[in-house]
Each structure stands twice: as structure tokens, then as C-alpha cells.
Design an enzyme around this catalytic site. Structure first.
Site, PDB file in Angstrom:
ATOM      1  CG  ASP A   1      -2.167   0.806   1.088  1.00  0.00           C
ATOM      2  OD1 ASP A   1      -2.276   1.565   0.105  1.00  0.00           O
ATOM      3  OD2 ASP A   1      -3.053   0.690   1.955  1.00  0.00           O
TER       4      ASP A   1
ATOM      5  CB  ALA B   1       2.260   5.649   3.734  1.00  0.00           C
ATOM      6  CG  ASP B   2      -1.644  10.019   2.687  1.00  0.00           C
ATOM      7  OD1 ASP B   2      -1.594  10.209   1.460  1.00  0.00           O
ATOM      8  OD2 ASP B   2      -2.592   9.442   3.244  1.00  0.00           O
TER       9      ASP B   2
ATOM     10  N   GLY C   1      -5.447   9.739   2.858  1.00  0.00           N
ATOM     11  CA  GLY C   1      -5.664  10.813   1.900  1.00  0.00           C
ATOM     12  C   GLY C   1      -6.613  10.406   0.786  1.00  0.00           C
TER      13      GLY C   1
ATOM     14  CD  GLU D   1      -5.705   2.670   2.323  1.00  0.00           C
ATOM     15  OE1 GLU D   1      -5.499   2.986   1.146  1.00  0.00           O
ATOM     16  OE2 GLU D   1      -5.475   3.437   3.292  1.00  0.00           O
TER      17      GLU D   1
END
EC number: 5.3.1.6
Length: 229
Positions: free
Chosen positions: A84, A86-87, A99, A106
Site C-alpha cells: 500500500d 502512505a501519506d 488521503g 486499508e
């Protein structure tokens, strides 16, 4: 180098962690778009036998359109690997996600995965979490009261809005409230407090879930591994 190019290279490198026979969790976001493309290409080139579990409607649609076999979470056993985006990611491998309005699903997929890997470009690496707004998925009923309670705690909350000014909805038809904190000195304490607030379905702090981060840099993808320090 273009930021999208960094994301693409990191996603392609992360796709190399996928092995034949795996059940894989597919995250959500701009970087994951490149990941799904890379995994689909590997299936085509190497005839891999994979099963995917998506964290959002849009990821599932993309994966299915590219020929990746997909199932719902409850239709599979443990997920072998989830990849995945990530911000934000700090030096302790803690992160902020959400975001893309998908952090609830998730996180459910992540905690049901034997291993989680994040893919980011180098702009997402931070010393301290918090510059990126912290998303909360909240029940619509009474959300105005919750917003006021968060404001009273000094957490600077705001509804996430669509371009037309309407409240943004998640795939689960909930609202998003973003906390504009600037800096989160004690993420575990904040997470513990948020977990106790009625009306918050899930927050975007992803703590102690990831040991490997693939970073797109101008010098090529780099792998950060917590086990190596």
C-alpha cells in the site's frame, strides 16, 4: 525527476516482493495504481497464480480490468502480503494514511496480513508525523457534535469536502474529518485517545504495522527495513 516517475519505480520494485501462489492485499492511491499495473504485467509474463484483495472499489475495478483474480477479504484465509501507499512515514516506520479516503478498509486488510509493505516517494518521509492532515472516518449521525468535541480539544478538525462543497463520503458512506495538527509528538497516545471517541470509526494513524518501506528516490528505489536499523 518527476514525482510520478518516482512512484512508478518504487511500485515496480515493490511488485518484486510478490511470489507465485500468494494472496495479496492491494492498497489504494496514486502509487498503488502503478503497483497494480506492475503485478498484472508479472502475471502475464510469468504466469503467476495470485489472488488479490482490494482496499477500495477503485483498486478492485482497476485490478479486475487488468486480469488480476480478486476476492473479498472474508473469502480468503490470511493475506500473505499487502502493499500500500502512505501519506507520511516517520523514522520509526509509523505512518499516516487516508488521503484517499480508504484508511478504514486499508487498516482492516493490513491487520489481516502476514506482512505489510509501503511504497512512497521520498517526499513522504518525515521526522515527525502530522504535517499531513490526520483523517478520521466518522459516522455521519452526530458528526457535528464530534467535530465540536475535537475542536474543543484543540485538534483543528475540518470536514473533508468535495469540489462542490458537499461532504466527502468513503466507500462505507461515512464522512471524513481531517485533523490539521502540524506535528504529532506522541502518536500512540493520540491513537489511544481517538480509539475511545464514540462516532470515530477509524483514524489514519498506522502504527507498528510495517517493517519494510520501498522509497522512490532520484537515485532509484531504496528499501528501508526496520530489522536492519
Amino acid at each position: 525527476m518527476d514525482q510520478n516517475k518516482l512512484k512508478q519505480e518504487a511500485a515496480q520494485r515493490a511488485a518484486e516482493f510478490v511470489e507465485d501462489g500468494m494472496t495479496i492485499g492491494l492498497g489504494t492511491g496514486s502509487t498503488v495504481v502503478y503497483l497494480v499495473e506492475a503485478i498484472a504485467q508479472r502475471i502475464k509474463d510469468e504466469h503467476l497464480n495470485l489472488t488479490g484483495v482490494a482496499t477500495s472499489v477503485r483498486t478492485r475495478k482497476q485490478a479486475e480490468s487488468l486480469g488480476i483474480p480478486m476476492k473479498a477479504l472474508d473469502e480468503v484465509g490470511q493475506i500473505d502480503l499487502t502493499i500500500d501507499g502512505a501519506d507520511e512515514v516517520d523514522k520509526h516506520f509509523q505512518g499516516i494514511k487516508g488521503g484517499g479516503r480508504s484508511h478504514l478498509i486499508e487498516k482492516i486488510v493490513a491487520i489481516n496480513s502476514a506482512r505489510n509493505i509501503w511504497i512512497v516517494d521520498e517526499t513522504k518521509l518525515v521526522d515527525t508525523l502530522g504535517k499531513f492532515p490526520l483523517p478520521l472516518e466518522v459516522i455521519p449521525f452526530g458528526s457535528g457534535k464530534l467535530l465540536q468535541r475535537l475542536a474543543d480539544e484543540g485538534l483543528k478538525p475540518a470536514y473533508r469536502l468535495n469540489e462542490d462543497g458537499s461532504k466527502a463520503l468513503t466507500d462505507s458512506k461515512n464522512y471524513i474529518i481531517d485533523l490539521h495538527l502540524g506535528k504529532i509528538e506522541h502518536p500512540h497516545l493520540l491513537a489511544e485517545w481517538l480509539n475511545k471517541q464514540v462516532g470515530i470509526v477509524e483514524h489514519g494513524l498506522f502504527l507498528d504495522l510495517v517493517k519494510t518501506v520501498v522509497v522512490g528516490t532520484t537515485h532509484g528505489p531504496e528499501i528501508l527495513d526496520a530489522h536492519r536499523g
